[in-house]
Design a protein around this motif. Structure first.
Motif, PDB file in Angstrom:
ATOM      1  N   HIS A 143       0.877  -1.693   0.127  1.00 58.39           N
ATOM      2  CA  HIS A 143      -0.014   0.130   0.174  1.00 58.39           C
ATOM      3  C   HIS A 143       1.258   1.174   0.096  1.00 58.39           C
ATOM      4  CE1 HIS A 143      -3.063   2.603   1.442  1.00 58.39           C
ATOM      5  NE2 HIS A 143      -4.245   2.189   1.110  1.00 58.39           N
ATOM      6  N   SER A 144       0.454   2.442  -0.380  1.00 60.40           N
ATOM      7  CA  SER A 144       0.869   3.130  -0.736  1.00 60.40           C
ATOM      8  C   SER A 144       1.409   4.374   0.633  1.00 60.40           C
ATOM      9  CB  SER A 144       1.057   4.516  -1.674  1.00 60.40           C
ATOM     10  OG  SER A 144      -0.872   4.509  -1.541  1.00 60.40           O
ATOM     11  N   ARG A 145       0.469   3.963   1.355  1.00 56.19           N
ATOM     12  CA  ARG A 145       0.535   5.113   2.915  1.00 56.19           C
ATOM     13  C   ARG A 145       0.678   4.278   3.551  1.00 56.19           C
ATOM     14  NH1 ARG A 145       0.546   9.788   1.461  1.00 56.19           N
ATOM     15  NH2 ARG A 145      -0.771  11.392   0.675  1.00 56.19           N
ATOM     16  N   ARG A 146       0.192   2.632   3.668  1.00 59.77           N
ATOM     17  CA  ARG A 146       0.480   2.011   4.913  1.00 59.77           C
ATOM     18  C   ARG A 146       1.498   0.397   4.122  1.00 59.77           C
ATOM     19  NH1 ARG A 146      -3.308   3.248   9.358  1.00 59.77           N
ATOM     20  NH2 ARG A 146      -2.015   1.170  10.318  1.00 59.77           N
ATOM     21  N   ASN A 147       2.703   0.799   4.171  1.00 55.87           N
ATOM     22  CA  ASN A 147       3.617   0.782   4.023  1.00 55.87           C
ATOM     23  C   ASN A 147       3.954  -1.089   4.767  1.00 55.87           C
ATOM     24  OD1 ASN A 147       5.808   3.111   2.796  1.00 55.87           O
ATOM     25  ND2 ASN A 147       4.010   2.129   2.107  1.00 55.87           N
ATOM     26  N   ASP A 148       3.254  -1.641   5.320  1.00 58.16           N
ATOM     27  CA  ASP A 148       2.975  -2.733   5.889  1.00 58.16           C
ATOM     28  C   ASP A 148       2.059  -3.575   5.790  1.00 58.16           C
ATOM     29  OD1 ASP A 148       1.199  -1.577   7.029  1.00 58.16           O
ATOM     30  OD2 ASP A 148       1.483  -3.033   8.649  1.00 58.16           O
ATOM     31  N   ARG A 149       1.344  -2.890   4.352  1.00 57.86           N
ATOM     32  CA  ARG A 149       0.250  -3.600   4.205  1.00 57.86           C
ATOM     33  C   ARG A 149       0.532  -4.487   2.493  1.00 57.86           C
ATOM     34  NH1 ARG A 149      -4.292  -1.601   6.535  1.00 57.86           N
ATOM     35  NH2 ARG A 149      -3.779  -1.133   8.431  1.00 57.86           N
ATOM     36  N   PHE A 150       0.409  -5.610   2.397  1.00 61.24           N
ATOM     37  CA  PHE A 150       0.743  -6.154   1.061  1.00 61.24           C
ATOM     38  C   PHE A 150      -1.105  -6.347   0.189  1.00 61.24           C
ATOM     39  CE2 PHE A 150      -0.313 -10.366  -0.688  1.00 61.24           C
ATOM     40  CZ  PHE A 150       1.191 -10.796  -1.612  1.00 61.24           C
ATOM     41  N   LEU A 151      -0.402  -6.018  -0.777  1.00 60.80           N
ATOM     42  CA  LEU A 151      -1.294  -5.974  -1.423  1.00 60.80           C
ATOM     43  C   LEU A 151      -2.133  -7.134  -3.011  1.00 60.80           C
ATOM     44  CD1 LEU A 151      -1.503  -2.178  -2.943  1.00 60.80           C
ATOM     45  CD2 LEU A 151      -3.176  -3.148  -1.136  1.00 60.80           C
ATOM     46  N   ALA A 152      -0.736  -7.248  -3.454  1.00 59.76           N
ATOM     47  CA  ALA A 152      -0.535  -8.563  -4.673  1.00 59.76           C
ATOM     48  C   ALA A 152       1.222  -8.562  -4.710  1.00 59.76           C
ATOM     49  CB  ALA A 152      -1.191  -7.871  -5.928  1.00 59.76           C
ATOM     50  N   ALA A 153       0.716 -10.153  -4.883  1.00 58.42           N
ATOM     51  CA  ALA A 153       2.156 -11.215  -5.412  1.00 58.42           C
ATOM     52  C   ALA A 153       2.528 -10.514  -6.777  1.00 58.42           C
ATOM     53  CB  ALA A 153       1.673 -12.291  -5.077  1.00 58.42           C
ATOM     54  N   THR A 154       3.472 -10.460  -7.484  1.00 58.56           N
ATOM     55  CA  THR A 154       3.704 -10.109  -9.278  1.00 58.56           C
ATOM     56  C   THR A 154       4.340 -11.519  -9.442  1.00 58.56           C
ATOM     57  OG1 THR A 154       5.745 -10.570  -8.513  1.00 58.56           O
ATOM     58  CG2 THR A 154       4.996  -8.520  -8.392  1.00 58.56           C
ATOM     59  N   PRO A 155       3.900 -12.378 -10.761  1.00 64.61           N
ATOM     60  CA  PRO A 155       4.140 -12.830 -11.904  1.00 64.61           C
ATOM     61  C   PRO A 155       5.546 -13.108 -10.952  1.00 64.61           C
ATOM     62  CG  PRO A 155       3.131 -11.928 -13.096  1.00 64.61           C
ATOM     63  CD  PRO A 155       3.433 -10.686 -11.517  1.00 64.61           C
ATOM     64  N   ALA A 156       6.472 -12.935 -10.316  1.00 66.15           N
ATOM     65  CA  ALA A 156       7.378 -13.182 -10.401  1.00 66.15           C
ATOM     66  C   ALA A 156       7.315 -14.050  -8.476  1.00 66.15           C
ATOM     67  CB  ALA A 156       7.852 -12.516  -9.986  1.00 66.15           C
ATOM     68  N   LEU A 157       6.421 -13.540  -8.336  1.00 64.21           N
ATOM     69  CA  LEU A 157       6.639 -14.710  -7.094  1.00 64.21           C
ATOM     70  C   LEU A 157       5.557 -15.446  -7.199  1.00 64.21           C
ATOM     71  CD1 LEU A 157       7.725 -13.998  -4.211  1.00 64.21           C
ATOM     72  CD2 LEU A 157       5.441 -13.448  -3.687  1.00 64.21           C
ATOM     73  N   ARG A 158       4.526 -15.249  -7.665  1.00 60.74           N
ATOM     74  CA  ARG A 158       3.397 -17.128  -8.082  1.00 60.74           C
ATOM     75  C   ARG A 158       4.656 -18.027  -9.115  1.00 60.74           C
ATOM     76  NH1 ARG A 158      -1.064 -15.131  -6.492  1.00 60.74           N
ATOM     77  NH2 ARG A 158      -2.114 -13.635  -6.663  1.00 60.74           N
TER      78      ARG A 158
END
Length: 273
Positions: A113-128
């Protein structure tokens, strides 16, 4: 231990804004028409649960306005996505940047998240692709994500950790380049930085002396502020928080630690001013 019912007395954070930024910071709002110091960082610098965080104590010691530009759970992405607050920080005589963890920013493997940087939003294709067996649907925080990856496969996690460290170094250099010529890196953690950090045992996560040393030429000074045993012991008693937030408070510095940080920072800032 200071436990309060929800709605009982808590520190007044006097929320305020600076410049063109829409972000809300801890006040009272400082007069920035004369020379001032800017403090950037996350929840410890914000001073959650304490009446007098170290930016306010430094201000008292130096008789110079100190703008507390910290935000809860903020890392470099918070500042790099907000040109308004960067301009306020750039105009300061000196800027202090609290070192945050390498997990708290978007990187080649996931977005935060751009404000709460501890919040995970989404995995990229590289991580998947690297962790095809992992289920990310119930993961909401970056630390939890890394714990899941480490438990799944330590070898593949090490690959992610190295990428996060490289990403941290790149973004920290970008952030520091946006700040005034005089700037200070602040390490605020229970223990001094380790020689190497490739696991999740200590915070800031994945940050070690190697990374800090790589930034020494980009800053005027590096201040290591690890609390004394007395300050750590005092933390449960010199903070004010509701009973429902005991776990959050346990991860943050108490008033005695803030006082020690101010004692370490003030002489360094006097020399730079």
């Amino acid at each position: 231990m200071m436990l309060l019912d929800a709605g009982a007395r808590a520190p007044d954070y006097f929320p305020c804004c600076y410049g063109a930024s829409k972000a809300v910071f801890r006040g009272p709002r400082r007069d920035l028409s004369r020379p001032y110091v800017a403090m950037l960082g996350g929840s410890p610098t914000f001073g959650k649960y304490v009446d007098q965080p170290y930016p306010a104590l430094v201000e008292q010691a130096m008789s110079c306005p100190v703008a507390n530009l910290a935000a809860q759970n903020a890392g470099p992405d918070f500042y790099l996505s907000d040109s308004g607050v960067l301009e306020v920080a750039r105009r300061a005589r000196v800027a202090v940047v609290q070192i945050s963890g390498a997990e708290a920013m978007s990187n080649p493997f996931y977005r935060v998240h751009s404000r709460r940087n501890d919040r995970f939003l989404a995995a990229t294709p590289a991580l998947r692709g690297l962790f095809p067996e992992a289920d990310f649907t119930e993961i909401h925080f970056t630390r939890h994500l890394l714990q899941v990856l480490l438990r799944t496969d330590a070898g593949r996690f090490a690959h992610v950790a190295r990428a996060l460290q490289d990403n941290w170094l790149k973004k920290m250099r970008r952030l520091l380049a946006c700040l005034p010529a005089r700037k200070v890196l602040l390490w605020l953690a229970d223990t001094p930085p380790p020689d190497r950090s490739d696991g999740l045992e200590s915070a800031p996560l994945l940050i070690d002396l190697r990374l800090i040393d790589a930034l020494r030429s980009d800053v005027s000074a590096v201040v290591i502020a690890s609390p004394s045993p007395r300050a750590r012991a005092m933390a449960p008693f010199d903070m004010t928080y509701p009973e429902t937030e005991v776990a959050q408070a346990a991860c943050l510095p108490g008033a005695a630690t803030h006082a020690e940080v101010a004692e370490r920072l003030s002489p360094v800032l006097r020399g730079l001013l």
